[in-house]
Every structure is written in C-alpha cells, then in structure tokens.
Design a protein around this motif. Structure first.
Motif, short mmCIF file in Angstrom:
data_model
loop_
_atom_site.label_atom_id
_atom_site.label_comp_id
_atom_site.label_asym_id
_atom_site.label_seq_id
_atom_site.Cartn_x
_atom_site.Cartn_y
_atom_site.Cartn_z
N ARG A 132 0.83 -1.21 0.00
CA ARG A 132 0.00 0.00 0.00
C ARG A 132 0.86 1.26 0.00
N GLU A 133 1.99 1.19 0.67
CA GLU A 133 2.88 2.35 0.77
C GLU A 133 3.59 2.64 -0.54
N THR A 134 3.99 1.59 -1.26
CA THR A 134 4.86 1.80 -2.43
C THR A 134 4.13 1.72 -3.77
N LEU A 135 2.99 1.04 -3.85
CA LEU A 135 2.38 0.77 -5.14
C LEU A 135 0.98 1.34 -5.32
N SER A 136 0.40 1.91 -4.28
CA SER A 136 -0.99 2.36 -4.38
C SER A 136 -1.18 3.49 -5.39
N ASP A 137 -0.15 4.27 -5.65
CA ASP A 137 -0.27 5.37 -6.61
C ASP A 137 -0.22 4.89 -8.07
N LEU A 138 0.22 3.65 -8.28
CA LEU A 138 0.40 3.16 -9.64
C LEU A 138 -0.83 2.43 -10.17
N PHE A 139 -1.63 1.86 -9.28
CA PHE A 139 -2.73 1.02 -9.72
C PHE A 139 -4.02 1.41 -9.01
N THR A 140 -5.14 1.22 -9.69
CA THR A 140 -6.43 1.60 -9.11
C THR A 140 -6.84 0.65 -8.00
N GLN A 141 -6.38 -0.58 -8.07
CA GLN A 141 -6.74 -1.56 -7.05
C GLN A 141 -5.59 -2.52 -6.84
N ILE A 142 -5.17 -2.69 -5.60
CA ILE A 142 -4.14 -3.67 -5.27
C ILE A 142 -4.73 -4.59 -4.20
N ASP A 143 -5.28 -5.69 -4.65
CA ASP A 143 -5.91 -6.63 -3.73
C ASP A 143 -5.06 -7.90 -3.70
N ARG A 144 -3.95 -7.80 -3.00
CA ARG A 144 -3.01 -8.92 -2.92
C ARG A 144 -2.69 -9.13 -1.45
N THR A 145 -3.02 -10.28 -0.93
CA THR A 145 -2.86 -10.55 0.49
C THR A 145 -2.03 -11.81 0.69
N SER A 146 -1.43 -11.92 1.85
CA SER A 146 -0.70 -13.14 2.17
C SER A 146 -1.63 -14.34 2.25
N GLU A 147 -2.87 -14.11 2.67
CA GLU A 147 -3.82 -15.21 2.76
C GLU A 147 -4.14 -15.77 1.37
N SER A 148 -4.36 -14.90 0.40
CA SER A 148 -4.61 -15.40 -0.96
C SER A 148 -3.37 -16.09 -1.51
N CYS A 149 -2.19 -15.55 -1.19
CA CYS A 149 -0.95 -16.19 -1.63
C CYS A 149 -0.82 -17.59 -1.01
N ARG A 150 -1.21 -17.72 0.25
CA ARG A 150 -1.15 -19.03 0.90
C ARG A 150 -2.03 -20.05 0.18
N ILE A 151 -3.22 -19.64 -0.20
CA ILE A 151 -4.16 -20.54 -0.87
C ILE A 151 -3.59 -21.02 -2.21
N TYR A 152 -3.02 -20.10 -2.98
CA TYR A 152 -2.46 -20.47 -4.28
C TYR A 152 -1.16 -21.26 -4.10
N SER A 153 -0.41 -20.95 -3.07
CA SER A 153 0.81 -21.71 -2.78
C SER A 153 0.46 -23.16 -2.45
N GLU A 154 -0.52 -23.37 -1.60
CA GLU A 154 -0.89 -24.72 -1.23
C GLU A 154 -1.42 -25.50 -2.43
#
Length: 255
Positions: A132-154
C-alpha cells in the motif's frame, strides 16, 4: 549462438523472474554459481499470470528445438492470486483455472525431453502494508494478500505432489526468516537480496537432494575448459601454476 554448448537452465515466470538479476537477485546468484557450468536463461514477464504463460508456452519452449533445457524453474501464482477487478480486467485467475494452467505447463515441459528437469516455485507471502505504501499510486486496485498467496501456494504444492514435480514452498521458506516481511522484499512483493538468497538456498537444496543423473547441483557439474595450463596463475614457489577454474569467489551460500 556461441560455444561450447552448455546445459541450459531456464527461469520462466512473472516479475519475480524478470527482475531476478536486480537487487543481487536469485537469477544473478545462480549465474554466478554456474559460471563455466551452465547458462542461466531468463524468460520472465512482469505482470503476467498463468493464462498469459500458456499463450507463449510453445514459443518459449518449442518441442522441436534442437537443444532442450536441462532445468526449468517456473514461478506463476502471485498475480493469479490477486483479487478480481470489478471491470473484469486484470491479473486474477480463479484458483481452479490456475491449477489447470500450471498442470498444462508441467505437462508441456515434461514432454520436451527425458532429461528436462522441472522445479516449481510456490507463491510467496507479501508485506501488505508495504504494498500500500509503495504501489498504491500506480494502480487503481491492489488486492493482494498473504492469505490469498497461501491458498495459491498450497494449490501449487498439491499439484506438484500429484504430478511428481519438484516444488519449493516459498510461502513457508521466506517466513522462517526473522522480520521476514521487512527484510525479504523491496516493495512488499518483489524480492530483496535477502529474499533472493533464501530462494537460491532452497533451489540448491532441491538440486543436491534430487536423484537426477547427471546431478545438476553446481558442485557436481564439471567446469568448462578446466584442464591445467602453464598460463594459470603462478604459485608462490615460482615453479608451478594453480588451476582456479573451479573457484567461486564471494559465495556466502556455502552449499
């Protein structure tokens, strides 16, 4: 092309692959370790998901190529795990489709040759606050969470177990580091030097333990033009030379 022909290791994936030579990245570390042993080829595409990977799979890895890679390291998943954008655009790929896309990638790579080995990298966690600190100005929506990453990783881990494909659990490996969310990333998503060192250690562990013939671990592979020569550096006795073809300087991985 230039010779002599060396084994080819291909890194195939999204921005974590494309930028693997930046910030003392894991691609650069592998290139350093495998100098005079194998060519590390980067086929990384920033922002891509598994859908786009399938679109170019035959172009990146043509089945009729005269030379096929000895090793392919694949990473897709972080962009796939993004939340769906209301417009229908964007990087999100539903979990069931992601699994089937990765299955198709594995099947294609296995078909290249009997000597092509495969390692998948699962989706690592992220530092949500840093994103949120570094990329929020570049994109209209940044919906990337560690929980979603965990699901795709598993899901990736389960698929690789089913298909007998070597896989590295990056979601777990990075979190073993103290203060991992701050030290492993540059912007909350992409790997810092420390994060890349963890990736390389995990790759080398797989290569060392795999019962592949021939071994693809860097210490087991021969050096190119490794014969002794009177043109090598002269030793302190002033009478002999020292063959340094196998020396790897500035290596702190110790494996």
């Amino acid at each position: 092309m230039v010779g002599p022909l060396r084994p080819q290791f291909v890194l195939f994936g999204s921005s974590i692959v494309q930028w693997s030579y930046s910030n003392e990245g894991w691609g650069a570390i592998l290139a350093h370790l495998y100098a005079r042993k194998a060519d590390i080829l980067v086929r990384g595409y920033c922002g891509w998901n598994s859908r786009r990977a399938l679109q170019v799979l035959d172009k990146v890895f043509p089945k009729d190529a005269i030379v096929q890679p000895e090793l392919v390291i694949v990473y897709f998943g972080g962009n796939d795990s993004m939340g769906a954008h209301p417009s229908g655009l964007g990087q999100h790929v539903p979990l069931h489709e992601y699994i089937e896309n990765m299955r198709k990638i594995a099947i294609h790579l296995k078909s290249l040759s009997d000597n092509t080995r495969i390692i998948f990298l699962s989706t690592p966690p992220v530092n949500e606050a840093k994103i949120r600190e570094t990329l929020s100005d570049l994109f209209t929506q940044i919906d990337r969470t560690s929980e979603s990453c965990r699901i795709y990783s598993e899901a990736c881990l389960e698929l690789c177990q089913e298909m007998d494909v070597k896989v590295i659990d990056l979601w777990t490996a990075l979190q073993k580091m103290d203060d991992w969310s701050n030290v492993c990333f540059t912007d909350g998503i992409h790997l810092s030097s420390m994060g890349s060192q963890i990736v390389v250690k995990e790759i080398l562990k797989v290569l060392k333990e795999a019962e592949w013939e021939p071994s693809l671990h860097w210490k087991s592979m021969p050096n190119e033009f490794a014969e002794d020569s009177p043109y090598d550096p002269v030793c302190a006795d002033g009478k002999t030379t020292l063959n340094i073809s196998g020396e790897v300087f500035y290596n702190n991985l110790r494996d």
